[in-house]
Scaffold this motif. Sequence first.
Motif, PDB file in Angstrom:
ATOM      1  N   UNK A 118       0.848  -1.189   0.000  1.00 51.40           N
ATOM      2  CA  UNK A 118       0.000   0.000   0.000  1.00 51.40           C
ATOM      3  C   UNK A 118       0.885   1.241   0.000  1.00 51.40           C
ATOM      4  N   UNK A 119       0.453   2.276  -0.725  1.00 49.39           N
ATOM      5  CA  UNK A 119       1.246   3.510  -0.726  1.00 49.39           C
ATOM      6  C   UNK A 119       0.359   4.700  -1.046  1.00 49.39           C
ATOM      7  N   UNK A 120       0.771   5.851  -0.533  1.00 47.81           N
ATOM      8  CA  UNK A 120       0.083   7.097  -0.838  1.00 47.81           C
ATOM      9  C   UNK A 120       0.697   7.764  -2.059  1.00 47.81           C
ATOM     10  N   UNK A 121      -0.143   8.136  -3.000  1.00 42.61           N
ATOM     11  CA  UNK A 121       0.352   8.773  -4.224  1.00 42.61           C
ATOM     12  C   UNK A 121       1.121  10.051  -3.918  1.00 42.61           C
ATOM     13  N   UNK A 122       0.730  10.740  -2.844  1.00 40.77           N
ATOM     14  CA  UNK A 122       1.348  12.026  -2.511  1.00 40.77           C
ATOM     15  C   UNK A 122       2.250  11.928  -1.278  1.00 40.77           C
ATOM     16  N   UNK A 123       2.796  10.747  -1.058  1.00 42.99           N
ATOM     17  CA  UNK A 123       3.675  10.537   0.100  1.00 42.99           C
ATOM     18  C   UNK A 123       4.859  11.496   0.023  1.00 42.99           C
ATOM     19  N   UNK A 124       4.990  12.331   1.052  1.00 46.43           N
ATOM     20  CA  UNK A 124       6.052  13.331   1.085  1.00 46.43           C
ATOM     21  C   UNK A 124       7.306  12.827   1.794  1.00 46.43           C
ATOM     22  N   UNK A 125       7.222  11.668   2.435  1.00 43.66           N
ATOM     23  CA  UNK A 125       8.357  11.107   3.178  1.00 43.66           C
ATOM     24  C   UNK A 125       9.086  10.062   2.338  1.00 43.66           C
ATOM     25  N   UNK A 126       8.330   9.130   1.795  1.00 42.12           N
ATOM     26  CA  UNK A 126       8.870   8.103   0.902  1.00 42.12           C
ATOM     27  C   UNK A 126       8.154   8.261  -0.436  1.00 42.12           C
ATOM     28  N   UNK A 127       8.787   8.899  -1.405  1.00 46.81           N
ATOM     29  CA  UNK A 127       8.108   9.207  -2.670  1.00 46.81           C
ATOM     30  C   UNK A 127       7.523   7.967  -3.337  1.00 46.81           C
ATOM     31  N   UNK A 128       6.394   8.176  -3.977  1.00 48.25           N
ATOM     32  CA  UNK A 128       5.690   7.055  -4.595  1.00 48.25           C
ATOM     33  C   UNK A 128       6.539   6.373  -5.665  1.00 48.25           C
ATOM     34  N   UNK A 129       7.496   7.086  -6.235  1.00 48.31           N
ATOM     35  CA  UNK A 129       8.363   6.463  -7.240  1.00 48.31           C
ATOM     36  C   UNK A 129       9.134   5.286  -6.655  1.00 48.31           C
ATOM     37  N   UNK A 130       9.506   5.385  -5.376  1.00 48.32           N
ATOM     38  CA  UNK A 130      10.203   4.268  -4.737  1.00 48.32           C
ATOM     39  C   UNK A 130       9.269   3.068  -4.581  1.00 48.32           C
ATOM     40  N   UNK A 131       8.019   3.339  -4.262  1.00 50.72           N
ATOM     41  CA  UNK A 131       7.046   2.251  -4.141  1.00 50.72           C
ATOM     42  C   UNK A 131       6.798   1.589  -5.490  1.00 50.72           C
ATOM     43  N   UNK A 132       6.693   2.396  -6.532  1.00 46.81           N
ATOM     44  CA  UNK A 132       6.446   1.828  -7.861  1.00 46.81           C
ATOM     45  C   UNK A 132       7.652   1.033  -8.357  1.00 46.81           C
ATOM     46  N   UNK A 133       8.851   1.478  -7.997  1.00 49.19           N
ATOM     47  CA  UNK A 133      10.045   0.707  -8.352  1.00 49.19           C
ATOM     48  C   UNK A 133      10.033  -0.646  -7.638  1.00 49.19           C
ATOM     49  N   UNK A 134       9.602  -0.644  -6.381  1.00 50.19           N
ATOM     50  CA  UNK A 134       9.462  -1.901  -5.640  1.00 50.19           C
ATOM     51  C   UNK A 134       8.443  -2.809  -6.315  1.00 50.19           C
ATOM     52  N   UNK A 135       7.317  -2.226  -6.697  1.00 51.21           N
ATOM     53  CA  UNK A 135       6.282  -2.992  -7.411  1.00 51.21           C
ATOM     54  C   UNK A 135       6.875  -3.686  -8.634  1.00 51.21           C
ATOM     55  N   UNK A 136       7.700  -2.971  -9.380  1.00 46.66           N
ATOM     56  CA  UNK A 136       8.252  -3.520 -10.610  1.00 46.66           C
ATOM     57  C   UNK A 136       9.267  -4.629 -10.333  1.00 46.66           C
ATOM     58  N   UNK A 137      10.037  -4.476  -9.258  1.00 39.51           N
ATOM     59  CA  UNK A 137      10.984  -5.537  -8.891  1.00 39.51           C
ATOM     60  C   UNK A 137      10.233  -6.787  -8.443  1.00 39.51           C
ATOM     61  N   UNK A 138       9.241  -6.604  -7.587  1.00 42.18           N
ATOM     62  CA  UNK A 138       8.512  -7.760  -7.067  1.00 42.18           C
ATOM     63  C   UNK A 138       7.717  -8.474  -8.156  1.00 42.18           C
ATOM     64  N   UNK A 139       7.351  -7.759  -9.194  1.00 47.20           N
ATOM     65  CA  UNK A 139       6.638  -8.396 -10.301  1.00 47.20           C
ATOM     66  C   UNK A 139       7.471  -9.511 -10.939  1.00 47.20           C
ATOM     67  N   UNK A 140       8.786  -9.424 -10.802  1.00 50.41           N
ATOM     68  CA  UNK A 140       9.669 -10.434 -11.389  1.00 50.41           C
ATOM     69  C   UNK A 140       9.764 -11.697 -10.536  1.00 50.41           C
ATOM     70  N   UNK A 141       9.500 -11.562  -9.232  1.00 54.53           N
ATOM     71  CA  UNK A 141       9.773 -12.666  -8.312  1.00 54.53           C
ATOM     72  C   UNK A 141       8.565 -13.144  -7.515  1.00 54.53           C
ATOM     73  N   UNK A 142       7.593 -12.281  -7.320  1.00 57.01           N
ATOM     74  CA  UNK A 142       6.500 -12.569  -6.384  1.00 57.01           C
ATOM     75  C   UNK A 142       5.158 -12.443  -7.104  1.00 57.01           C
ATOM     76  N   UNK A 143       4.709 -13.494  -7.764  1.00 58.34           N
ATOM     77  CA  UNK A 143       3.452 -13.404  -8.519  1.00 58.34           C
ATOM     78  C   UNK A 143       2.226 -13.159  -7.650  1.00 58.34           C
ATOM     79  N   UNK A 144       2.345 -13.357  -6.335  1.00 55.23           N
ATOM     80  CA  UNK A 144       1.208 -13.118  -5.445  1.00 55.23           C
ATOM     81  C   UNK A 144       1.288 -11.733  -4.790  1.00 55.23           C
ATOM     82  N   UNK A 145       2.107 -10.878  -5.353  1.00 51.81           N
ATOM     83  CA  UNK A 145       2.220  -9.496  -4.892  1.00 51.81           C
ATOM     84  C   UNK A 145       1.075  -8.666  -5.467  1.00 51.81           C
TER      85      UNK A 145
END
Length: 222
Positions: free
Chosen positions: A159-186
């Motif tokens: 879960x992530x906030x689109x307007x997260x001012x502490x941990x930018x959403x770009x970091x969350x989306x990068x995580x999403x893309x990495x996990x897509x390679x390894x964790x199909x239940x993500x």
Amino acid sequence: MTTIRTIERRPIIESGPAPLLVMLHGFGSHERDLFELADLIDDRMHIVSARAPIALPWGGFAWYELSGTPGRLVPDPVGRAQAIELLIKFVSELPGRIGTDPRRTYLFGFSQGAILSMALAWRIPEHLAGVIAANGYLDPALTTQPPAAGIARLPILQLHGTYDEVIPVEQARATRDVLAQYAPRHRYHEDPVGHSLHPNGLSLMQHWLAEQLDAPPPHDLA
């Protein structure tokens, strides 16, 4: 030896060894923060909310130190590595200590706690039945090595906030893309908020947890 202090809610509905939900709070917070959500958590779960070991001078606690500014925070790499090892030991030993079902240990982390929850998903998925990571990311320092094979069976709700001012959403989306390679239940979900939990995300978390509890433990599946 570093001690992790905890508070607990025993299962309200008991039927054999209970599933376990371990809550990991964020930087500057404490074990009662996420524990305030206990009433929203499935009555079958034994909840343990952990307090990070580093007391901060202005109050609150941390799993490891940070420098920089919100949106550009820099973790202390030594402290981060120590926190991961501390939590690997804590989480893997906890079911045996309190009598919960060792096949059904779930993590719920927010911010720094979410970063560590995803680190454990990467490192010890065989000890976990599911991970909820809110407003955090998968630390790139971990991804220099491939994850443990069990991550392919591990359900992960990010879960992530689109307007997260502490941990930018770009970091969350990068995580999403990495996990897509390894964790199909993500599963990835964004809400239009900052560094916080949105009611939609909380509702999704409730339903997701109930679905996991109604299904066989992931590592029992062939």
